[in-house]
Design a protein around this motif. Structure first.
Motif, short mmCIF file in Angstrom:
data_model
loop_
_atom_site.label_atom_id
_atom_site.label_comp_id
_atom_site.label_asym_id
_atom_site.label_seq_id
_atom_site.Cartn_x
_atom_site.Cartn_y
_atom_site.Cartn_z
N ARG A 1 -14.60 24.05 13.92
CA ARG A 1 -14.74 22.74 14.56
C ARG A 1 -14.76 21.60 13.54
N SER A 2 -15.54 21.78 12.46
CA SER A 2 -15.65 20.69 11.50
C SER A 2 -14.41 20.55 10.63
N ALA B 1 -9.79 24.00 17.10
CA ALA B 1 -10.96 24.46 17.86
C ALA B 1 -10.78 24.15 19.35
N LEU B 2 -10.26 22.95 19.64
CA LEU B 2 -10.08 22.54 21.03
C LEU B 2 -9.06 23.39 21.78
N SER B 3 -8.12 23.98 21.05
CA SER B 3 -7.13 24.82 21.72
C SER B 3 -7.80 26.05 22.34
N GLN C 1 -19.40 21.97 22.06
CA GLN C 1 -17.95 22.13 22.02
C GLN C 1 -17.35 21.91 23.41
N PHE C 2 -17.96 22.50 24.44
CA PHE C 2 -17.44 22.32 25.79
C PHE C 2 -17.70 20.90 26.30
N THR D 1 -12.93 32.15 13.45
CA THR D 1 -14.13 31.53 14.01
C THR D 1 -15.35 32.45 13.91
N THR D 2 -15.18 33.57 13.25
CA THR D 2 -16.24 34.60 13.13
C THR D 2 -16.70 35.08 14.51
#
Ligand code: SF4
Ligand code: SF4
Lengths: 284, 169
Positions: free
Chosen positions: A204-205, A211-213, A240-241, B71-72
């Protein structure tokens, strides 16, 4: 009689982004007869995706400091986040298996006047709800049974890696679905339910779009299954959601942490759920 | 000329020595790749990354983006028929990459936040107000509100070399 077994480990995202998760946890456990102790001066778990990826020795030493704080309080640790659970459980496991590593970490802790001897157990709050408290006691507290269709999101570090956690079937877990069912809500089946939200591992960072995919794939499957809400057990998946949907047009699924869900079902005042912090409004 | 494809057995050995003892067990079945959410829409191949590690293709791995695409999630670890500690091995290689100075700017920021408050995310006035309105202390009882605890936390990060590693104070 109150139960003094656990100290609450807050972590970062719950207290500093979604304090309703912290508040609902405190209120729920209080109502169930638990006197959750504090962990004074605890810090980040530290985060398994970022900090552990940067330097494992630092990650382990800082995790051991958190473990030592709970040990001093004479408590086991209750976590409300898959990331915190993942880090502290794993670190504890390493320190148990490897006495040389424990000695090395204690050398570092000595510099701040602390010591960890390995007595603490690290638990996930949903594990405690399911296995320690159980259906009978939980259902006794439910004054406002819920009627909603939800998508359960387990996340990655709650039941995996199963070879050290032994909590549930890693391919077909059921704990969260059952806990949801006990409130009256319905956990609907959806495609690729076990898939990651995309946020972990420092993704994410480092690469928010990538990440959004992941998040979009999950949302698409949840929506196709006609879920009206997402239920998670991790403030980082939650973030995240919840924040992710701002950048994903066409989605508007409110995101609720399991502690908040139980807060609703147990009739806690709405103000104790901290829903104002959510990007996607929860109209319940 | 690029020497990216020259195998370096010492690199593979260094992964094994650092705790990646199961690296050698991989027989390249590809179950990990088939389980990997990151590889679905990208060229990231878990099996290939493990193969590169076995061969010691250090200069191929350490500067790469692919090293940071995991992403682990542990889906691969659950299914690997050889019990390879795939995530642990990826993390060990990430540690080595960071030692060599390969670290994303956004990751340095997360590290800097840890140095400053002991948390990966900052607080804000709005957050403090929300916490207070819910009957919680404005700041949680953590390193963020406890100078002695923060000093201890920082001392550990100095001792392990983390402060230097991420170029912080
Ligand atoms: S699943 Fe295991 S054995 Fe198969 S390729 Fe991946 S790491 Fe190797
Ligand atoms: S742990 Fe990493 S490599 Fe394994 S399946 Fe998940 S994202 Fe892929």
């Amino acid at each position: 009689m109150t139960n003094d077994k656990f100290a609450l480990f807050l972590g970062c995202v719950a207290p500093l982004r979604y304090p309703g998760i912290e508040k609902a946890t405190r209120e729920m456990f209080k109502a169930l007869g638990y006197n959750l102790k504090e962990m004074p001066g605890a810090g980040c778990c530290p985060a398994p995706g970022v900090i552990r990826s940067f330097d494992q020795a630092t990650w382990l030493a800082l995790a051991a400091r958190n473990l030592a704080i709970a040990e001093k309080e004479g408590c086991d640790i209750l976590t409300i986040c898959n990331g915190c659970y993942g880090s502290l459980f794993d670190a504890n496991h390493i320190l148990h298996e490897d006495p040389a590593m424990l000695a090395k970490v204690n050398e570092i802790l000595k510099g701040i006047g602390m010591h960890y001897s390995g007595k603490v157990q690290v638990r996930h709050f949903a594990d405690v709800m399911f296995n320690d408290i159980g259906i009978e006691k939980l259902q006794q507290k439910i004054t406002n049974p819920l009627n909603m269709n939800v998508a359960a999101h387990y996340g990655c570090h709650f039941v995996r890696p199963s070879k050290i956690k032994h909590l549930d079937d890693p391919e077909r877990p059921h704990i969260l679905d059952e806990l949801i069912g006990w409130t009256g809500a319905k956990s609907v089946p959806y495609a690729e339910k076990n898939m990651c939200c995309g946020a972990g591992g420092g993704v994410r960072s480092r690469d928010g779009k990538f990440a959004l995919s992941f998040t979009e794939t999950k949302l698409k499957n949840m929506k196709a299954a006609k879920a009206d809400y997402i239920i998670d057990v991790c403030p980082f998946c939650h973030l995240q959601f919840d924040r992710g949907q701002k950048d994903l047009p066409g989605y508007n699924l409110p995101v609720i942490h399991l502690a908040q869900l139980y807060g609703m079902a147990m009739g806690l005042p709405r103000a104790s759920l901290g829903l104002e912090a959510h990007e996607i409004k929860v109209n319940l | 000329m690029s020497n990216a494809k020259i195998p370096d057995p010492a690199f593979a050995q260094s992964i094994i020595d650092a705790g990646g003892k199961t690296l050698d067990l991989c027989y390249q079945c590809g179950t990990c790749t088939g389980s990997c959410p990151s590889g679905r829409t990208t060229a990231f191949r878990t099996r290939q990354l493990i193969r590169k590690a076995q061969l010691g293709l250090k200069d191929d791995i350490l500067p790469s983006d692919e090293l940071w695409m995991c992403t682990t999630c542990y889906s691969c670890v659950e299914r690997c028929p050889r019990d390879v500690d795939i995530v642990d091995i990826i993390i060990l290689m990430r540690n080595m990459a960071v030692q060599k100075g390969y670290m994303a700017e956004d990751h340095k920021k997360v590290g800097a936040s840890l140095l400053k408050t002991g948390h990966t995310v900052p607080s804000s006035d709005k957050m403090k107000a929300l916490r207070t309105s819910m009957g919680l202390p404005a700041d949680p009882p953590t390193t963020i509100s406890d100078a002695k605890a923060m000093a201890d936390f920082h001392k550990i990060m100095e001792k392990t070399g983390f402060v230097k590693l991420i170029g912080g104070q």
